[in-house]
Design a protein around this motif. Structure first.
Motif, PDB file in Angstrom:
ATOM      1  N   LEU A   4       0.828  -1.197   0.000  1.00  0.00           N
ATOM      2  CA  LEU A   4       0.000   0.000   0.000  1.00  0.00           C
ATOM      3  C   LEU A   4       0.863   1.247   0.000  1.00  0.00           C
ATOM      4  CD1 LEU A   4      -2.713  -1.034   2.607  1.00  0.00           C
ATOM      5  CD2 LEU A   4      -3.068  -0.697   0.158  1.00  0.00           C
ATOM      6  N   THR A   5       0.380   2.284  -0.695  1.00  0.00           N
ATOM      7  CA  THR A   5       1.100   3.556  -0.754  1.00  0.00           C
ATOM      8  C   THR A   5       0.185   4.670  -0.271  1.00  0.00           C
ATOM      9  OG1 THR A   5       0.396   4.124  -3.001  1.00  0.00           O
ATOM     10  CG2 THR A   5       2.364   2.717  -2.765  1.00  0.00           C
ATOM     11  N   ILE A   6       0.786   5.833  -0.114  1.00  0.00           N
ATOM     12  CA  ILE A   6       0.016   7.006   0.314  1.00  0.00           C
ATOM     13  C   ILE A   6      -1.025   7.369  -0.749  1.00  0.00           C
ATOM     14  CG2 ILE A   6       1.583   8.735  -0.668  1.00  0.00           C
ATOM     15  CD1 ILE A   6       1.143  10.403   1.854  1.00  0.00           C
ATOM     16  N   GLU A   7      -0.719   7.032  -2.004  1.00  0.00           N
ATOM     17  CA  GLU A   7      -1.670   7.304  -3.093  1.00  0.00           C
ATOM     18  C   GLU A   7      -2.915   6.446  -2.953  1.00  0.00           C
ATOM     19  OE1 GLU A   7      -1.722   7.724  -7.973  1.00  0.00           O
ATOM     20  OE2 GLU A   7       0.075   6.992  -6.929  1.00  0.00           O
ATOM     21  N   ASP A   8      -2.748   5.199  -2.488  1.00  0.00           N
ATOM     22  CA  ASP A   8      -3.908   4.319  -2.269  1.00  0.00           C
ATOM     23  C   ASP A   8      -4.833   4.907  -1.210  1.00  0.00           C
ATOM     24  OD1 ASP A   8      -2.984   2.360  -4.105  1.00  0.00           O
ATOM     25  OD2 ASP A   8      -1.642   1.565  -2.552  1.00  0.00           O
ATOM     26  N   VAL A   9      -4.233   5.427  -0.144  1.00  0.00           N
ATOM     27  CA  VAL A   9      -5.027   6.040   0.934  1.00  0.00           C
ATOM     28  C   VAL A   9      -5.755   7.267   0.402  1.00  0.00           C
ATOM     29  CG1 VAL A   9      -4.934   7.146   3.197  1.00  0.00           C
ATOM     30  CG2 VAL A   9      -3.450   5.194   2.705  1.00  0.00           C
ATOM     31  N   ALA A  10      -5.049   8.091  -0.372  1.00  0.00           N
ATOM     32  CA  ALA A  10      -5.647   9.319  -0.904  1.00  0.00           C
ATOM     33  C   ALA A  10      -6.834   9.014  -1.804  1.00  0.00           C
ATOM     34  CB  ALA A  10      -4.584  10.118  -1.658  1.00  0.00           C
ATOM     35  N   GLN A  11      -6.691   8.018  -2.691  1.00  0.00           N
ATOM     36  CA  GLN A  11      -7.780   7.665  -3.611  1.00  0.00           C
ATOM     37  C   GLN A  11      -8.987   7.150  -2.848  1.00  0.00           C
ATOM     38  OE1 GLN A  11      -6.135   4.910  -6.439  1.00  0.00           O
ATOM     39  NE2 GLN A  11      -5.117   6.510  -7.653  1.00  0.00           N
ATOM     40  N   ARG A  12      -8.746   6.271  -1.860  1.00  0.00           N
ATOM     41  CA  ARG A  12      -9.865   5.713  -1.089  1.00  0.00           C
ATOM     42  C   ARG A  12     -10.577   6.794  -0.280  1.00  0.00           C
ATOM     43  NH1 ARG A  12     -11.123   0.522   0.998  1.00  0.00           N
ATOM     44  NH2 ARG A  12      -9.845  -0.228  -0.730  1.00  0.00           N
ATOM     45  N   ALA A  13      -9.805   7.769   0.236  1.00  0.00           N
ATOM     46  CA  ALA A  13     -10.404   8.831   1.067  1.00  0.00           C
ATOM     47  C   ALA A  13     -10.950   9.980   0.234  1.00  0.00           C
ATOM     48  CB  ALA A  13      -9.353   9.367   2.057  1.00  0.00           C
ATOM     49  N   GLY A  14     -10.592   9.999  -1.043  1.00  0.00           N
ATOM     50  CA  GLY A  14     -11.090  11.064  -1.913  1.00  0.00           C
ATOM     51  C   GLY A  14     -10.422  12.395  -1.658  1.00  0.00           C
ATOM     52  N   VAL A  15      -9.136  12.343  -1.290  1.00  0.00           N
ATOM     53  CA  VAL A  15      -8.384  13.579  -1.044  1.00  0.00           C
ATOM     54  C   VAL A  15      -7.045  13.485  -1.781  1.00  0.00           C
ATOM     55  CG1 VAL A  15      -9.428  13.958   1.226  1.00  0.00           C
ATOM     56  CG2 VAL A  15      -7.310  12.643   1.059  1.00  0.00           C
ATOM     57  N   SER A  16      -6.272  14.560  -1.715  1.00  0.00           N
ATOM     58  CA  SER A  16      -4.975  14.561  -2.382  1.00  0.00           C
ATOM     59  C   SER A  16      -3.923  13.853  -1.529  1.00  0.00           C
ATOM     60  CB  SER A  16      -4.525  16.002  -2.651  1.00  0.00           C
ATOM     61  OG  SER A  16      -4.237  16.654  -1.429  1.00  0.00           O
ATOM     62  N   LYS A  17      -2.807  13.450  -2.192  1.00  0.00           N
ATOM     63  CA  LYS A  17      -1.691  12.846  -1.460  1.00  0.00           C
ATOM     64  C   LYS A  17      -1.129  13.843  -0.451  1.00  0.00           C
ATOM     65  CE  LYS A  17       0.860  11.576  -4.962  1.00  0.00           C
ATOM     66  NZ  LYS A  17       2.029  10.984  -5.665  1.00  0.00           N
ATOM     67  N   SER A  18      -1.117  15.119  -0.806  1.00  0.00           N
ATOM     68  CA  SER A  18      -0.607  16.158   0.097  1.00  0.00           C
ATOM     69  C   SER A  18      -1.418  16.222   1.386  1.00  0.00           C
ATOM     70  CB  SER A  18      -0.637  17.523  -0.604  1.00  0.00           C
ATOM     71  OG  SER A  18      -0.280  18.543   0.288  1.00  0.00           O
ATOM     72  N   THR A  19      -2.740  16.081   1.240  1.00  0.00           N
ATOM     73  CA  THR A  19      -3.602  16.133   2.431  1.00  0.00           C
ATOM     74  C   THR A  19      -3.344  14.935   3.336  1.00  0.00           C
ATOM     75  OG1 THR A  19      -5.315  17.324   1.220  1.00  0.00           O
ATOM     76  CG2 THR A  19      -5.994  16.213   3.242  1.00  0.00           C
ATOM     77  N   VAL A  20      -3.161  13.764   2.751  1.00  0.00           N
ATOM     78  CA  VAL A  20      -2.850  12.573   3.547  1.00  0.00           C
ATOM     79  C   VAL A  20      -1.503  12.747   4.238  1.00  0.00           C
ATOM     80  CG1 VAL A  20      -2.399  10.091   3.486  1.00  0.00           C
ATOM     81  CG2 VAL A  20      -4.207  11.060   2.058  1.00  0.00           C
ATOM     82  N   SER A  21      -0.532  13.305   3.516  1.00  0.00           N
ATOM     83  CA  SER A  21       0.791  13.534   4.097  1.00  0.00           C
ATOM     84  C   SER A  21       0.702  14.474   5.298  1.00  0.00           C
ATOM     85  CB  SER A  21       1.732  14.122   3.039  1.00  0.00           C
ATOM     86  OG  SER A  21       2.988  14.432   3.610  1.00  0.00           O
ATOM     87  N   GLN A  22      -0.091  15.540   5.152  1.00  0.00           N
ATOM     88  CA  GLN A  22      -0.270  16.469   6.269  1.00  0.00           C
ATOM     89  C   GLN A  22      -0.922  15.768   7.457  1.00  0.00           C
ATOM     90  OE1 GLN A  22      -2.377  19.941   4.895  1.00  0.00           O
ATOM     91  NE2 GLN A  22      -0.920  20.329   3.243  1.00  0.00           N
ATOM     92  N   PHE A  23      -1.877  14.913   7.190  1.00  0.00           N
ATOM     93  CA  PHE A  23      -2.537  14.162   8.256  1.00  0.00           C
ATOM     94  C   PHE A  23      -1.541  13.264   8.985  1.00  0.00           C
ATOM     95  CE2 PHE A  23      -4.474  10.223   9.717  1.00  0.00           C
ATOM     96  CZ  PHE A  23      -5.493  10.690  10.544  1.00  0.00           C
TER      97      PHE A  23
END
Length: 339
Positions: A4-23
């Motif tokens: 799993l990558t940060i991009e997978d999390v972003a797509q599932r959550a419907g947000v950008s990779k940057s937002t996941v990184s900030q989280f």
């Protein structure tokens, strides 16, 4: 199975990779509660584990802090370390603890080792004899906080007790019980210019003068740990012995109490005693000892918070000296003298 990558999390959550990184880096300043909740649910659902090494390299952070203690035997050192570790753990930061044993060379090697390991910052209980090493860190804007001690010609954030006030409180407590012949025992300060020892000696002289009491050189003793019991004996066998003794720190107090116990010296009947530093053993000794305590947990917690601020805002904070107020904890080791 695909990692799993940060991009997978972003797509599932419907947000950008940057937002996941900030989280993941706990930067929530411009993030709504709904977004935080959604990302947290996806991270848990996917059992996503961030790559800590990759994050460290990208952010130029290792999420490790070094703590160098001048002497880990002190009550203050142990209690401050506990608070530092507790505070930093809440921020996902690991702590590496090193004990310098009051040895400047050992301290210097620890500084080099920790910097080589790329710790994000240092909290130092300085030995006081490494001004050049401290100065290099300051020149390089390396985040650093001093605890318990100051170092001449070194300007950095420093947190310590108001040592002169601590001694003044002790002298005033003794004077209020009619004591005038008051001695002070500290660890050596002539060769080891350690802030608490110097300031407590200065505070003793000032407090005695303010109370109109005579300062007697034979009542002021600065000796190594192994000589404290012998010093106690010499004081009590003076032609005009003191009626009370102020212990400069918890190590001094422990040696004084050992001598009293093994030589049938009754406290406070034979000698009144007050200790600076709120060591646990002082409160289980019979009788329990009057002490002047330091807010050690608050000191450690504040040191950690200030260091984190220095890491986040490198080069923008103005170094400040923070003084903490001592507190008198009355026991039964002070006996009023008859008028």
């Amino acid at each position: 199975m695909k990692k799993l990558t940060i991009e997978d999390v972003a797509q599932r959550a419907g947000v950008s990779k940057s937002t996941v990184s900030q989280f993941l880096n706990k930067r929530y300043k411009y993030m709504s509660d709904a977004t935080k909740k959604r990302i947290a649910e996806v991270v848990e659902e996917l059992n996503y584990q961030p790559n800590g090494l990759a994050r460290s390299l990208k952010n130029n952070r290792t999420h490790m802090i070094g703590v160098i203690v001048a002497n880990i035997d002190y009550t203050l050192s142990i209690q401050c370390i506990r608070a530092i570790e507790s505070e930093l753990q809440t921020h996902g930061i690991q702590v590496i603890i090193c004990n310098a044993d009051e040895n400047p060379d050992k301290e210097s090697k620890y500084i080099e080792m920790l910097v080589a390991r790329q710790v994000d910052g240092l909290i130092i209980f300085p030995t006081g004899n490494n001004a050049a090493a401290y100065g290099r860190l300051i020149t390089e804007n390396f985040p650093m906080v001093f605890l318990d001690r100051l170092v001449e010609q070194v300007t950095t954030h420093s947190l310590l007790l108001d040592n002169e006030m601590a001694v003044k409180i002790g002298i005033q407590e003794l004077v209020s019980n009619q004591h005038e012949e008051i001695a002070l025992i500290t660890l050596p300060h002539e060769t080891h210019r350690i802030t608490p020892r110097l300031e407590r000696l200065s505070g003793y002289k000032k407090a005695m003068e303010e109370c109109g009491l005579k300062i007697r050189d034979e009542y002021i003793r600065s000796v190594p740990k192994e000589d404290i019991q012998g010093t106690m004996a010499k004081l009590l066998h003076l032609q005009d012995p003191p009626t009370a003794i102020l212990a400069g720190n918890d190590i001094v107090l422990a040696e004084m109490l050992k001598y009293a116990s093994t030589h049938n010296i009754r406290i406070p009947e034979d000698i009144s005693v007050i200790g600076i530093d709120d060591a646990d053993f002082a409160h289980i000794y019979n009788p329990n000892i009057t002490t002047i305590g330091q807010p050690t947990y608050d000191m450690g917690k504040q040191a950690a918070k200030i260091l984190l601020q220095c890491i986040e805002e490198t080069g923008t904070t103005v170094p400040i000296i923070y003084r903490f107020v001592p507190q008198l904890h009355k026991g039964k080791s002070v006996k009023p003298l008859e008028a």
